[in-house]
Design an enzyme around this catalytic site. Structure first.
Site, short mmCIF file in Angstrom:
data_model
loop_
_atom_site.label_atom_id
_atom_site.label_comp_id
_atom_site.label_asym_id
_atom_site.label_seq_id
_atom_site.Cartn_x
_atom_site.Cartn_y
_atom_site.Cartn_z
N ASN A 268 0.82 -1.22 0.00
CA ASN A 268 0.00 0.00 0.00
C ASN A 268 0.85 1.26 0.00
O ASN A 268 0.32 2.37 0.10
CB ASN A 268 -0.91 0.02 1.24
N HIS A 270 2.86 2.36 2.30
CA HIS A 270 3.15 2.96 3.60
C HIS A 270 3.84 1.92 4.47
O HIS A 270 3.93 0.75 4.12
CB HIS A 270 1.89 3.54 4.26
N CYS A 305 2.40 6.15 8.08
CA CYS A 305 3.78 6.62 8.08
C CYS A 305 4.39 6.30 6.73
O CYS A 305 4.29 5.17 6.25
CB CYS A 305 4.57 5.98 9.21
#
Length: 375
Positions: A268, A270, A305
């Site tokens: 994804n 992240h 993040c």
């Protein structure tokens, strides 16, 4: 020509036990599959399976099932749906590179195995094979699952070359999410060595905003879920629902300036949720690492993040009213809570991951630690 014999228990179990993933075709009740034949492509990728469904009454061929989604991985994977088709079990060998300083599997290893078995379960019932475990409606609307909360309890850590069997299943969880539970067993003894539960929410892949789980999506995945609530961890006896307060500065322990590696990113784009576990543990005091082992970990995921973010890890001892550390001593049989132990034997900590620049929360956590057994 490959010829296999299958018992037509149900539409999911019959093909899974033959080693073929993908959405199982419907098997007519009280009929048997007389045989499955297929061939292996020169590239070793796809299998074409032909299964004749034969009437138990007159022996006539009633239906022919075709499937083309098998792979070499499907044939070698040691996992399948359970007999009722509502959960999935898979066995894993603990590799040498998956053990840590205690000569046992690390909590990151266990978390990775949980992630793996969850994805394999989704694939076994015909969900997306791109790693996102999405249903057809989710793919059409560009929706994905993201972790909201993870709670892992480990009663006994497996060692190198141990075989661990993990069972997993999913259930609906509110309007925007789903729940996935796990039970870990030592395959040799059949003893329960751990349990876990996780909550996942639906997010739009483009806007990164949470999305309500529609009835169409529920209809696609709830058919593979237990009809009655089934909890791996009795919630009355566990910290898995206990609110995690925000850890404020100054923290007792910290590790500042952690930077994601390229290898920490998932599909994804992240940081993978298992990476957060390692970051949380980076700020644990060394004397606890040396004398204790992790008993349970709970993480609340609050913000994504990315690769270029810089992260601070903060940790403090969690003091419970009355001056004692409230940490459950967990049995290897059912995970039920026992009497509170001496605070030197058990320790409990609060954790916070935040962006170094803005100070925004990424993750809140709680860990429980037990004294290492004498060797």
């Amino acid at each position: 020509m490959l010829k296999l014999s299958c018992n037509g228990l149900d539409r999911a179990h019959s093909l899974a036990q033959c080693g073929f993933a993908g959405r199982p075709a419907c098997v007519v009740p009280r009929r048997r599959i007389s045989g499955v034949s297929g061939f292996w492509s020169p590239g070793g990728r796809a299998i074409r399976v032909s299964a004749a469904v034969v009437s138990a009454k007159d022996g006539a061929v009633a239906t022919r099932v075709e499937a083309e989604s098998g792979t070499l991985a499907d044939r070698l994977r040691v996992g399948s749906l359970t007999e009722d088709g509502l959960s999935y079990k898979e066995k894993f060998i603990v590799r040498s590179y998956e053990v840590g300083i205690n000569k046992t599997a690390t909590v990151e290893t266990i978390a990775n195995l949980l992630q793996e078995v969850g994805c394999n379960h989704a694939q076994s019932v015909g969900y997306s094979t791109d790693g996102f475990a999405t249903t057809p409606t989710m793919r059409k609307l560009r929706l994905i699952w993201v972790t909201a909360r993870m709670h892992i309890e480990i009663y006994k850590y497996p060692a190198w070359s141990d075989v661990v069997e993990i069972e997993t299943w999913c259930q609906g969880e509110g309007r925007v999410g789903t729940r996935r539970d796990f039970i870990l067993k030592d395959y040799a003894s059949d003893a329960v060595i751990g349990r876990a539960t996780s909550k996942w929410v639906m997010m739009n892949q483009d806007t990164r905003r949470l999305q309500k789980v529609s009835d169409d999506v529920k209809e696609e995945y709830l058919v593979f879920c237990p009809r009655e609530p089934r909890l791996a961890i009795p919630e009355a006896d566990s910290n898995n629902l206990k609110k995690i307060p925000k850890l404020e500065d100054p923290a007792q322990y910290s590790r500042l300036g952690l930077v994601p590696r390229r290898a920490d990113l998932d599909m994804n784009q992240h940081v993978n949720n298992v990476t957060y576990i390692g970051w949380v543990l980076e700020s644990m005091p060394q004397e606890i690492i040396d004398s204790h082992e992790l008993q349970s970990i709970t993480l609340d995921y609050r913000r994504e993040c990315g690769q270029h973010d810089i992260v601070d890890s903060l940790t403090s001892v969690e003091e419970i009213q009355g001056g004692a550390e409230a940490v459950s001593e967990l049995k290897s049989t059912n995970g039920s809570a026992m009497a509170r132990e001496d605070k030197h034997e058990h320790q409990q900590f609060l954790h916070l991951l935040r962006l170094s620049t803005e100070g925004l929360e990424i993750n809140r956590g709680r860990t429980e630690w037990r004294k290492k057994a004498p060797r």
